[in-house]
Design a protein around this motif. Structure first.
Motif, short mmCIF file in Angstrom:
data_model
loop_
_atom_site.label_atom_id
_atom_site.label_comp_id
_atom_site.label_asym_id
_atom_site.label_seq_id
_atom_site.Cartn_x
_atom_site.Cartn_y
_atom_site.Cartn_z
N TYR A 215 -15.37 18.77 16.73
CA TYR A 215 -14.05 18.15 16.76
C TYR A 215 -12.94 19.15 17.01
O TYR A 215 -11.78 18.91 16.68
N VAL A 216 -13.30 20.26 17.65
CA VAL A 216 -12.29 21.26 18.00
C VAL A 216 -11.27 20.66 18.96
O VAL A 216 -10.10 21.09 19.00
N PHE A 217 -11.68 19.65 19.74
CA PHE A 217 -10.78 19.07 20.74
C PHE A 217 -9.52 18.48 20.11
O PHE A 217 -8.46 18.46 20.74
N ILE A 218 -9.60 18.01 18.87
CA ILE A 218 -8.42 17.43 18.21
C ILE A 218 -7.37 18.50 17.96
O ILE A 218 -6.19 18.33 18.27
N ILE A 219 -7.82 19.64 17.43
CA ILE A 219 -6.90 20.75 17.15
C ILE A 219 -6.37 21.34 18.45
O ILE A 219 -5.18 21.62 18.59
N ALA A 220 -7.28 21.52 19.43
CA ALA A 220 -6.87 22.10 20.71
C ALA A 220 -5.83 21.21 21.40
O ALA A 220 -4.82 21.71 21.93
N GLY A 221 -6.05 19.91 21.38
CA GLY A 221 -5.10 18.99 22.00
C GLY A 221 -3.75 19.01 21.30
O GLY A 221 -2.70 19.02 21.96
N ALA A 222 -3.76 19.04 19.97
CA ALA A 222 -2.50 19.07 19.22
C ALA A 222 -1.71 20.34 19.52
O ALA A 222 -0.50 20.29 19.77
N LEU A 223 -2.38 21.47 19.50
CA LEU A 223 -1.69 22.74 19.76
C LEU A 223 -1.17 22.81 21.20
O LEU A 223 -0.07 23.30 21.46
N ALA A 224 -1.97 22.29 22.15
CA ALA A 224 -1.53 22.28 23.54
C ALA A 224 -0.31 21.39 23.73
O ALA A 224 0.63 21.74 24.46
N GLY A 225 -0.29 20.24 23.04
CA GLY A 225 0.86 19.36 23.13
C GLY A 225 2.13 20.00 22.56
O GLY A 225 3.21 19.87 23.13
N VAL A 226 1.98 20.68 21.43
CA VAL A 226 3.12 21.38 20.83
C VAL A 226 3.64 22.46 21.78
O VAL A 226 4.85 22.61 22.00
N ALA A 227 2.72 23.26 22.34
CA ALA A 227 3.12 24.34 23.26
C ALA A 227 3.82 23.77 24.48
O ALA A 227 4.84 24.30 24.94
N ALA A 228 3.28 22.67 25.03
CA ALA A 228 3.90 22.05 26.21
C ALA A 228 5.31 21.55 25.88
O ALA A 228 6.25 21.73 26.67
N GLY A 229 5.46 20.94 24.72
CA GLY A 229 6.78 20.45 24.31
C GLY A 229 7.79 21.57 24.17
O GLY A 229 8.95 21.44 24.60
N MET A 230 7.36 22.70 23.61
CA MET A 230 8.25 23.85 23.46
C MET A 230 8.65 24.41 24.82
O MET A 230 9.82 24.75 25.05
N LEU A 231 7.70 24.49 25.76
CA LEU A 231 8.01 25.03 27.08
C LEU A 231 8.95 24.10 27.85
O LEU A 231 9.86 24.56 28.54
N ILE A 232 8.74 22.79 27.72
CA ILE A 232 9.61 21.84 28.42
C ILE A 232 11.04 21.92 27.89
O ILE A 232 12.00 21.89 28.65
N GLU A 233 11.18 22.05 26.59
CA GLU A 233 12.53 22.15 26.02
C GLU A 233 13.19 23.46 26.40
O GLU A 233 14.40 23.54 26.49
#
Length: 233
Positions: A215-233
């Motif tokens: 279930y590493v995909f859950i953590i990886a997806g969450a962290l990737a989403g956070v990183a993407a949000g920070m970069l977009i802002e």
């Protein structure tokens, strides 16, 4: 500081908070019923289901936990479900931090109870009341307590509804969780730009799920989403 502006606690505040929570009942009930039904279909006992609702008391984490739930537990499984729950619930750290000025002079036991019972709905009720000049901490606690009770009762009804169906796949009840999460995403749509982190999180989750077992995909997806949000802002 005027006495009216100082944080205080009263039973009248408890009653006011309970009444203020009424608009949140429909959403809470539907979510808890969905969880209770899904838990019954997953094979959890009544005690396990109510225990999750009573002590974890975090809808999204409970739903994700069901996906990871195993009949035979190992240390790695326990660590996985603890980590995933912590990641999903990390947003509560920020909600709790915003309440610090209001709760800082409260007794430790009451503060701990308030923070345990805090939900997005309770936080919205409390912060709106506070922004309008209210300082009775009983409002926050009253709202939290009544929502917790409603959550447990709705979980109980959902569990028995799910347990009464002998063949859940025949009625499509095995799709309760994916459908529920899909419906929950719809009101969150605020335009393509805001949705980009969701897209990134979903793609990363799919790729990691295909390449890495567990279930590493859950953590990886969450962290990737956070990183993407920070970069977009």
């Amino acid at each position: 500081m005027s006495p009216a502006l100082r944080p205080h606690f009263s039973t009248a505040g408890l009653r006011h908070g309970a009444r203020a929570a009424l608009p949140a009942f429909p959403g809470f009930i539907m979510f808890a019923v969905a969880f209770g039904t899904a838990a019954a279909q997953k094979g959890l006992s009544l005690g396990e289901t109510l225990g999750l609702s009573a002590f974890v008391y975090a809808g999204a984490s409970q739903m994700v936990g069901l996906e990871i739930w195993q009949q035979a537990w190992t240390p790695s499984t326990v660590l996985t479900i603890m980590t995933v729950t912590a990641v999903v619930n990390a947003r509560m750290i920020l909600l709790g931090a915003t309440l610090q000025p209001w709760l800082k002079n409260e007794p430790l036991a009451r503060t701990a109870l308030n923070l345990f019972l805090i939900t997005e709905a309770g936080w919205l009720v409390g912060t709106r009341y506070h922004s309008e000049g209210g300082r009775d901490v009983g409002v926050l606690l009253g709202c939290g307590i009544i929502l917790w009770v409603v959550w447990l009762l709705a979980t109980l009804s959902g569990f028995f509804a799910g347990a009464l169906v002998p063949e859940p796949r025949r009625f499509g009840l095995d799709l309760v969780m994916p459908i529920f999460f899909g419906v929950m995403l719809v009101p969150l749509w605020k335009g393509a730009k805001v949705a980009l982190p969701w897209l990134v999180a979903g793609l990363v989750s799919l790729i990691v799920h295909a390449l890495v077992p567990g279930y590493v995909f859950i953590i990886a997806g969450a962290l990737a989403g956070v990183a993407a949000g920070m970069l977009i802002e």
